[in-house]
Design an enzyme around this catalytic site. Structure first.
Site, PDB file in Angstrom:
ATOM      1  CD  GLN A 170      -2.985  -0.513   2.440  1.00 22.11           C
ATOM      2  OE1 GLN A 170      -2.529  -0.754   3.550  1.00 22.11           O
ATOM      3  NE2 GLN A 170      -4.195  -0.050   2.248  1.00 22.11           N
ATOM      4  CG  HIS A 194      -5.884   1.956  -2.245  1.00 27.11           C
ATOM      5  ND1 HIS A 194      -5.114   2.038  -1.095  1.00 27.11           N
ATOM      6  CD2 HIS A 194      -5.043   1.541  -3.214  1.00 27.11           C
ATOM      7  CE1 HIS A 194      -3.868   1.713  -1.371  1.00 27.11           C
ATOM      8  NE2 HIS A 194      -3.793   1.390  -2.668  1.00 27.11           N
ATOM      9  CG  HIS A 227      -5.337  -1.332  -7.023  1.00 22.74           C
ATOM     10  ND1 HIS A 227      -4.474  -0.349  -7.446  1.00 22.74           N
ATOM     11  CD2 HIS A 227      -4.960  -1.658  -5.763  1.00 22.74           C
ATOM     12  CE1 HIS A 227      -3.606  -0.094  -6.479  1.00 22.74           C
ATOM     13  NE2 HIS A 227      -3.880  -0.873  -5.443  1.00 22.74           N
ATOM     14  CB  VAL A 282      -2.025   6.016  -0.066  1.00 23.10           C
ATOM     15  CG1 VAL A 282      -2.882   6.879   0.844  1.00 23.10           C
ATOM     16  CG2 VAL A 282      -1.284   6.884  -1.081  1.00 23.10           C
TER      17      VAL A 282
END
Length: 142
Positions: free
Chosen positions: A93, A99, A101, A95
């Site tokens: 990750q 999240h 993708h 960030v």
């Protein structure tokens, strides 16, 4: 929503630029700035959490309903043969905000295994053209 430090929270809040394809009360979805293939979208919950196990259970279903819609829009809007949908928990990750993708795929596109070569957009206008096509596909599906 924003913890003041998180780039994804800042994009979701509109405090940082991003090529947003979807934004509602559950998530924000925007183009990855270092896409595997052009049209690569990140879907992030508005709740700032680092990993999937950190996301409150009632938010899992609504988030993945959006992931599902974005995957369909990426295929339709970009005339892709399919999509690759994935997420990392901590490892890989860049960030530390959950999240998902959504990567457009086509047969013989060169993607092998879990090695994700990255590309770039020629300029912001090219990125926005991809975001627009995905937004239009999302709008037509609603």
């Amino acid at each position: 929503m924003s913890d003041g430090q998180c780039a994804f929270c800042a994009i979701a809040a509109g405090d940082r630029p991003g090529h947003v394809v979807l934004s509602d009360d559950v998530c924000a979805a925007f183009l990855d700035t270092r896409p595997v293939f052009k049209g690569h979208v990140l879907v992030v919950p508005l709740t700032h959490v680092e990993t999937l196990p950190d996301l409150p259970a009632p938010q899992v279903g609504p988030l993945f309903e959006r992931v599902r819609a974005v995957a369909a829009a990426v295929e339709h809007g970009l005339a892709a043969g399919g999509t690759f949908v994935a997420l990392n928990n901590r490892i890989s990750q860049s960030v530390p905000h959950l999240h998902v993708h959504v990567v457009p795929r086509n047969r013989k596109d060169g993607l092998r295994g879990f090695f994700w070569p990255r590309t770039t957009y020629a300029d912001p206008a090219e990125a926005e053209s991809y975001a627009l096509r995905i937004r239009e596909a999302l709008d037509s599906a609603s």
